[in-house]
Motif scaffolding. Structure first.
Motif, mmCIF file in Angstrom:
data_model
loop_
_atom_site.group_PDB
_atom_site.id
_atom_site.type_symbol
_atom_site.label_atom_id
_atom_site.label_comp_id
_atom_site.label_asym_id
_atom_site.label_seq_id
_atom_site.Cartn_x
_atom_site.Cartn_y
_atom_site.Cartn_z
ATOM 1 N N TRP A 215 -32.598 27.619 -19.870
ATOM 2 C CA TRP A 215 -31.506 28.197 -20.804
ATOM 3 C C TRP A 215 -30.160 27.424 -20.730
ATOM 4 O O TRP A 215 -29.616 27.003 -21.677
ATOM 5 C CB TRP A 215 -31.229 29.729 -20.408
ATOM 6 C CG TRP A 215 -30.694 29.809 -19.188
ATOM 7 C CD1 TRP A 215 -31.036 30.313 -17.666
ATOM 8 C CD2 TRP A 215 -29.146 29.871 -19.124
ATOM 9 N NE1 TRP A 215 -30.064 30.329 -16.943
ATOM 10 C CE2 TRP A 215 -28.656 30.220 -17.535
ATOM 11 C CE3 TRP A 215 -28.122 29.837 -19.798
ATOM 12 C CZ2 TRP A 215 -27.389 30.322 -16.937
ATOM 13 C CZ3 TRP A 215 -26.916 29.866 -19.360
ATOM 14 C CH2 TRP A 215 -26.331 30.080 -17.707
ATOM 15 N N VAL A 216 -30.134 26.798 -19.484
ATOM 16 C CA VAL A 216 -28.909 25.955 -19.635
ATOM 17 C C VAL A 216 -28.965 24.651 -20.598
ATOM 18 O O VAL A 216 -28.130 24.306 -21.176
ATOM 19 C CB VAL A 216 -28.703 25.487 -18.121
ATOM 20 C CG1 VAL A 216 -27.386 24.390 -18.085
ATOM 21 C CG2 VAL A 216 -27.906 26.656 -17.227
ATOM 22 N N ARG A 217 -30.104 24.030 -20.416
ATOM 23 C CA ARG A 217 -30.333 22.730 -21.219
ATOM 24 C C ARG A 217 -30.371 23.082 -22.575
ATOM 25 O O ARG A 217 -29.873 22.384 -23.348
ATOM 26 C CB ARG A 217 -31.799 22.314 -20.526
ATOM 27 C CG ARG A 217 -31.189 21.155 -19.458
ATOM 28 C CD ARG A 217 -32.725 20.586 -19.151
ATOM 29 N NE ARG A 217 -33.575 21.657 -18.434
ATOM 30 C CZ ARG A 217 -34.853 21.630 -18.829
ATOM 31 N NH1 ARG A 217 -35.358 20.567 -19.692
ATOM 32 N NH2 ARG A 217 -35.699 22.418 -18.431
ATOM 33 N N GLU A 218 -31.199 24.210 -22.826
ATOM 34 C CA GLU A 218 -31.093 24.705 -24.471
ATOM 35 C C GLU A 218 -29.713 24.854 -24.723
ATOM 36 O O GLU A 218 -29.516 24.316 -25.766
ATOM 37 C CB GLU A 218 -32.095 25.603 -24.542
ATOM 38 C CG GLU A 218 -33.535 25.514 -24.519
ATOM 39 C CD GLU A 218 -34.485 26.527 -24.136
ATOM 40 O OE1 GLU A 218 -34.034 27.598 -24.481
ATOM 41 O OE2 GLU A 218 -35.421 26.171 -23.724
ATOM 42 N N ARG A 219 -28.797 25.665 -24.144
ATOM 43 C CA ARG A 219 -27.714 25.920 -24.655
ATOM 44 C C ARG A 219 -26.637 24.700 -24.815
ATOM 45 O O ARG A 219 -25.801 24.612 -25.697
ATOM 46 C CB ARG A 219 -27.033 27.077 -23.795
ATOM 47 C CG ARG A 219 -27.651 28.477 -23.881
ATOM 48 C CD ARG A 219 -26.928 29.211 -25.194
ATOM 49 N NE ARG A 219 -25.551 29.454 -24.513
ATOM 50 C CZ ARG A 219 -25.253 30.431 -23.700
ATOM 51 N NH1 ARG A 219 -26.282 31.336 -23.207
ATOM 52 N NH2 ARG A 219 -24.297 30.699 -23.379
ATOM 53 N N ALA A 220 -26.934 23.867 -23.770
ATOM 54 C CA ALA A 220 -26.014 22.831 -23.713
ATOM 55 C C ALA A 220 -26.597 21.503 -24.705
ATOM 56 O O ALA A 220 -25.769 20.776 -25.002
ATOM 57 C CB ALA A 220 -25.913 22.196 -22.371
ATOM 58 N N GLY A 221 -27.861 21.914 -25.244
ATOM 59 C CA GLY A 221 -28.550 20.946 -26.030
ATOM 60 C C GLY A 221 -28.570 19.536 -25.457
ATOM 61 O O GLY A 221 -28.072 18.397 -26.085
ATOM 62 N N VAL A 222 -28.741 19.402 -24.201
ATOM 63 C CA VAL A 222 -29.077 18.208 -23.475
ATOM 64 C C VAL A 222 -30.431 17.805 -23.097
ATOM 65 O O VAL A 222 -31.232 18.674 -22.932
ATOM 66 C CB VAL A 222 -28.273 18.230 -22.081
ATOM 67 C CG1 VAL A 222 -26.750 18.258 -22.530
ATOM 68 C CG2 VAL A 222 -28.606 19.289 -21.097
ATOM 69 N N LEU A 223 -30.613 16.457 -23.004
ATOM 70 C CA LEU A 223 -32.001 16.100 -22.428
ATOM 71 C C LEU A 223 -32.211 16.440 -21.140
ATOM 72 O O LEU A 223 -31.541 16.647 -20.175
ATOM 73 C CB LEU A 223 -31.746 14.379 -22.224
ATOM 74 C CG LEU A 223 -31.470 13.545 -23.672
ATOM 75 C CD1 LEU A 223 -31.775 12.126 -23.233
ATOM 76 C CD2 LEU A 223 -33.052 14.007 -24.382
ATOM 77 N N GLY A 224 -33.483 16.355 -20.576
ATOM 78 C CA GLY A 224 -33.867 16.498 -19.143
ATOM 79 C C GLY A 224 -33.320 15.329 -18.371
ATOM 80 O O GLY A 224 -33.126 14.357 -18.752
ATOM 81 N N LEU A 225 -33.021 15.698 -16.938
ATOM 82 C CA LEU A 225 -32.375 14.606 -16.245
ATOM 83 C C LEU A 225 -33.141 13.276 -16.288
ATOM 84 O O LEU A 225 -32.659 12.387 -16.407
ATOM 85 C CB LEU A 225 -32.155 15.198 -15.032
ATOM 86 C CG LEU A 225 -31.268 14.391 -13.879
ATOM 87 C CD1 LEU A 225 -30.048 14.104 -14.698
ATOM 88 C CD2 LEU A 225 -31.077 15.166 -12.569
ATOM 89 N N ALA A 226 -34.495 13.676 -15.978
ATOM 90 C CA ALA A 226 -35.276 12.448 -15.855
ATOM 91 C C ALA A 226 -35.603 11.674 -16.949
ATOM 92 O O ALA A 226 -35.422 10.301 -17.134
ATOM 93 C CB ALA A 226 -36.655 12.760 -15.199
ATOM 94 N N ASP A 227 -35.596 12.312 -18.196
ATOM 95 C CA ASP A 227 -35.327 11.633 -19.450
ATOM 96 C C ASP A 227 -34.057 10.759 -19.515
ATOM 97 O O ASP A 227 -33.965 9.685 -20.189
ATOM 98 C CB ASP A 227 -35.560 12.597 -20.509
ATOM 99 C CG ASP A 227 -37.098 13.010 -20.687
ATOM 100 O OD1 ASP A 227 -37.926 12.534 -19.760
ATOM 101 O OD2 ASP A 227 -37.161 14.027 -21.299
ATOM 102 N N ALA A 228 -32.995 11.588 -19.295
ATOM 103 C CA ALA A 228 -31.635 11.266 -19.454
ATOM 104 C C ALA A 228 -31.554 9.973 -18.713
ATOM 105 O O ALA A 228 -30.832 8.718 -19.249
ATOM 106 C CB ALA A 228 -30.639 12.091 -18.880
ATOM 107 N N PHE A 229 -32.037 9.702 -17.375
ATOM 108 C CA PHE A 229 -31.788 8.413 -16.684
ATOM 109 C C PHE A 229 -32.690 7.301 -17.408
ATOM 110 O O PHE A 229 -32.069 6.354 -17.513
ATOM 111 C CB PHE A 229 -32.577 8.627 -15.212
ATOM 112 C CG PHE A 229 -31.467 9.359 -14.374
ATOM 113 C CD1 PHE A 229 -30.174 9.133 -14.325
ATOM 114 C CD2 PHE A 229 -31.948 10.388 -13.513
ATOM 115 C CE1 PHE A 229 -29.361 9.903 -13.501
ATOM 116 C CE2 PHE A 229 -31.151 11.193 -12.665
ATOM 117 C CZ PHE A 229 -29.862 10.783 -12.676
#
Ligand code: ADP
Ligand code: MG
Length: 737
Positions: A215-229
């Motif tokens: 829910w945090v990632r969806e609401r913030a609209g952010v990539l997953g951490l590993a994907d972000a790296f």
């Protein structure tokens, strides 16, 4: 809890905390410490400053001198100038290889120096491909941009690297991704080495769950951490790289906000004794005697404070306002409300001088209401006591006794109040003046003293931009006194350019004499103490001597700095406050709080040595009485330099918030939390508190929601984030003004 994870609750966070030496070897890992990178996570959060396209030729017209760049270009021309190997009586002369690169329209000269054999080798390499990747610093020669000895690899028509060596293999990885990241680098760790190491680190990450719930990632609209790296270190396009960086910035904002939200929650889980404002007590008597009307800001903030004091949860409030905005009066009214409700209040100041001054101010404001329950005193009177480390033992014992018996409704002191021997009968409120001089740890010690937590009010005159307040003081609610009470005098500030107009300095001293002739007093502030023949400009000691024997020979001059014995300091300060001295030559010991209404002028020597906020604080010392103030900033820095711009900014506005933001902008982001000074790591690597204010606000909302959903902090990722932020060097940024 999994013992494998070193106390961390999520696999991914544990992996990010692995020391870098396990991945790169001790030698390389050690080199990374220069970049304040110690763990896998530190390295993965060390992201490229910008990206260059790996497939298109670089537009050579965009290069500027001094830049570290990776340039993709074709070799247009090669010219070898052989040197001579020397002979009997002749020195060897190196030859050079002049290469002209082109992007199709513009050109860039590249030069290699060396013996003939080397030149041949380079020439061969450079003729081997269709285009090349050249990495190095852009310099100039005879007005033309050029690179000397860039690292390079050549690519064939298919874009493959020509030839192989270890170094080349590294650059190969660079060239094969869609984008080439340019990392903040050091001499020993050039950007492609950093890139390679980041890739190695990336490969060690387990395929584990994201630390944040869905829910945090969806609401913030952010990539997953590993994907972000992956997105930041090996992006396919700029958009992806930016999405990756956004996730990492969000994490910093969210982790700090989570920590603050849990702290707020924790504080509200403690009980406090409600201190309900009573009518007809000492507060009303005080209000009736006030020689002025409270500003509407003071009334508003006081109302909020009284409401919070009446709750059974401890108040945690930060009150900020410029010097002279009337914070002391607001704080005193809060203390009196607590006294009326049968409790005691403690006021903590950062230094003994300031504690003593608060004591005198409060005694004066209260009159016989603060003289204790003596015969003839008003029945609601209370006792105000000052507790300092330097008081004689007998007096100190007496004061301690009055605090312990509850006879003293208001106890004022320094950190000495934190010592264990101070007991209160019923401590209901703690007021801390100038929070930034105290560590947050100390705040905890103090609030920990009572069974039920006392209410807490923190005062600060250093304007704190909202986003910073949320980040650093996020566990406190913030009130601001924006309005300066009527009757305060303006301070005009002038920059005196001692290099272009030396005559103005003479004129400045003349102004000092005139000010004193008009019956007023003057501060002269110097950045250093000096003495012992120091070479680096004048210190307080030398300047005072020159003035005493020169332009200010007829005036009564005092000297004040931190290395004087503390009773001397007190005497000098008292003499100046009492009007027995005309001029006080001092270091920034006078920065905070000292109140001499008759001081109307300040001269700051080598003003460029001070930070923006510090200068603003300093000039807050003048214009406190009925006369307008003048502040002269003397500098030898010519217009156009950054240090000079700072002074012009201070001269141009008296808006403390605008100046605080400017101050913050001028520092590198790592300095915000004082990390570079203290050598500790900051948990804010990527987040800029000013630029990312919206992100911080969004993170704060999500953090509040997180605490509502999980008040016990059972979500493993939340627990890890809170533990991680515990290392944050809170509040330090304020100290290095
Ligand atoms: P701060 O603590 O914010 O620096 P103080 O509370 O010491 O400010 O107030 C500065 C001066 O202004 C003091 O002399 C104080 O008595 C006076 N003052 C405070 N509030 C008012 C007001 N509402 N009207 C006029 N003077 C005020
Ligand atoms: Mg004050």
């Amino acid at each position: 809890m999994d013992p494998e994870l070193g106390g961390w609750r999520t696999e991914l966070v544990a992996a990010l905390h692995a020391p870098l030496s396990g991945v790169l070897g001790a030698k390389t890992a050690k080199e990374f410490t220069a970049l304040r990178i110690h763990t896998v996570g530190d390295l993965l959060r060390h992201i490229p400053r910008r990206y260059l396209s790996g497939t298109e030729l670089t537009d050579l017209a965009t290069l500027t001198e001094g830049e570290l760049v990776a340039v993709f270009a074709r070799v247009a021309r090669i010219n070898r100038v052989d040197g001579s190997d020397g002979g009997p009586g002749r020195r060897p002369r190196p030859g050079r290889l002049e290469v002209l690169l082109t992007d199709g329209s513009g050109h860039l000269a590249v030069t290699f120096f060396g013996r003939t054999r080397l030149l041949h080798w380079w020439e061969n390499q450079l003729s081997n491909g269709v285009a090349g990747l050249f990495v190095g610093k852009v310099g100039s020669f005879r007005g033309q941009l050029q690179m000397t000895h860039p690292e390079f690899v050549m690519l064939d028509a298919a874009g493959r690297i020509v030839g192989k060596s270890e170094e080349k293999a590294r650059m190969a990885t660079l060239a094969q991704s869609g984008l080439v990241g340019m990392y903040p680098a050091t001499a020993k760790l050039p950007t492609w080495t950093v890139a390679e190491c980041a890739r190695l680190a990336l490969a060690t990450l387990p395929a584990a769950e994201d630390p944040w719930p869905d829910w945090v990632r969806e609401r913030a609209g952010v990539l997953g951490l590993a994907d972000a790296f992956t997105a930041v270190h090996a992006p396919l396009d700029l958009d992806q790289a930016e999405r990756g960086a956004h996730r990492l910035r969000f994490d910093e904002a969210f982790a700090t906000q989570l920590t603050m939200a849990y702290r707020r929650n924790d504080a509200s889980a403690h009980s406090a004794r409600p201190r309900v404002r009573l009518a007809g007590g000492i507060l009303d008597a005080f209000d009736a005697r006030l020689p002025f009307r409270l500003t509407s800001g003071q009334v508003e903030v006081s109302t909020a404070i009284f409401e919070e004091l009446a709750q059974d949860r401890p108040m945690q409030r930060l009150l900020q306002g410029e010097v002279g905005s009337g914070k002391t009066v607001v704080a005193l009214r809060a203390m009196l409300a607590v006294v009326d409700a049968g409790g005691q209040a403690a006021l903590l100041a950062p230094t003994e001088v300031l504690a003593a001054q608060h004591y005198q101010t409060i005694k004066r404001l209260l009159g016989d209401l603060g003289g204790g329950r003596m015969l003839g005193a008003p029945e609601m009177a209370t006792d105000v006591v000052l507790l300092t480390g330097s008081a004689p033992a007998a007096a100190r014992r007496e004061t301690l006794l009055r605090a312990a018996s509850g006879e003293a409704g208001i106890v004022i002191g320094t950190h000495a109040l934190l010592s264990d021997r101070v007991q209160f009968a019923d401590l209901g409120l703690i007021v801390i003046d100038e929070q930034h001089r105290f560590g947050v740890e100390q705040r905890a010690v103090l609030t920990g003293k009572a069974d039920a937590h006392p209410h807490l009010l923190v005062l600060t005159a250093t304007p704190i931009p909202r986003s910073v307040a949320m980040t650093i003081f996020g566990d406190l609610s913030v009130s601001t006194l924006a309005e300066i009470p009527a009757g305060r005098q303006p301070v005009s500030t002038v920059v005196v350019d001692a290099s272009l107009r030396p005559g103005w300095v003479e004129r400045a001293w003349q102004r000092v004499t005139e000010e004193v002739a008009a019956g007023r007093q003057v501060f002269i502030v110097c950045p250093r103490i000096g003495g012992q023949g120091s070479a680096d400009g004048l210190g307080v000691v030398e300047l005072a001597e020159q003035l005493r024997t020169g332009p200010l020979a007829d005036l009564r001059l005092g000297v004040l700095h931190g290395q004087l014995p503390s009773d001397t300091k007190d005497q000098v300060m008292a003499a100046f406050a009492g009007g027995e001295l005309d001029v006080l030559v001092a270091t920034t010991v006078i920065e905070v709080g000292v109140d001499v209404p008759n001081a109307t002028m300040m001269v700051v020597w080598d003003a460029d040595r001070f930070g923006i906020s510090q200068l603003h604080q300093l000039r807050g010392r003048i214009g406190r009485g009925e006369h307008p103030g003048v502040c002269l900033l003397i500098t030898r820095v010519p217009p156009g330099e950054t240090a000079r711009d700072r002074l012009d900014a201070v001269a141009a506005t008296t808006d403390g918030f605008a100046l605080a933001e400017l101050d913050l902008e001028q520092r590198r982001e790592g300095d915000v939390l004082g990390a570079s000074q203290s050598g500790t790591r900051s948990s804010l690597r990527l987040l800029r508190v000013l630029d990312h204010a919206d992100l911080i606000a969004e993170a704060r909302e999500l953090a509040e929601e997180a605490v509502r959903r999980d008040p016990q902090c059972r979500t493993p990722g939340f627990a890890d984030a809170v533990r991680e932020t515990g290392l944050l060097a809170e509040g330090d940024w304020l100290e290095n003004g």
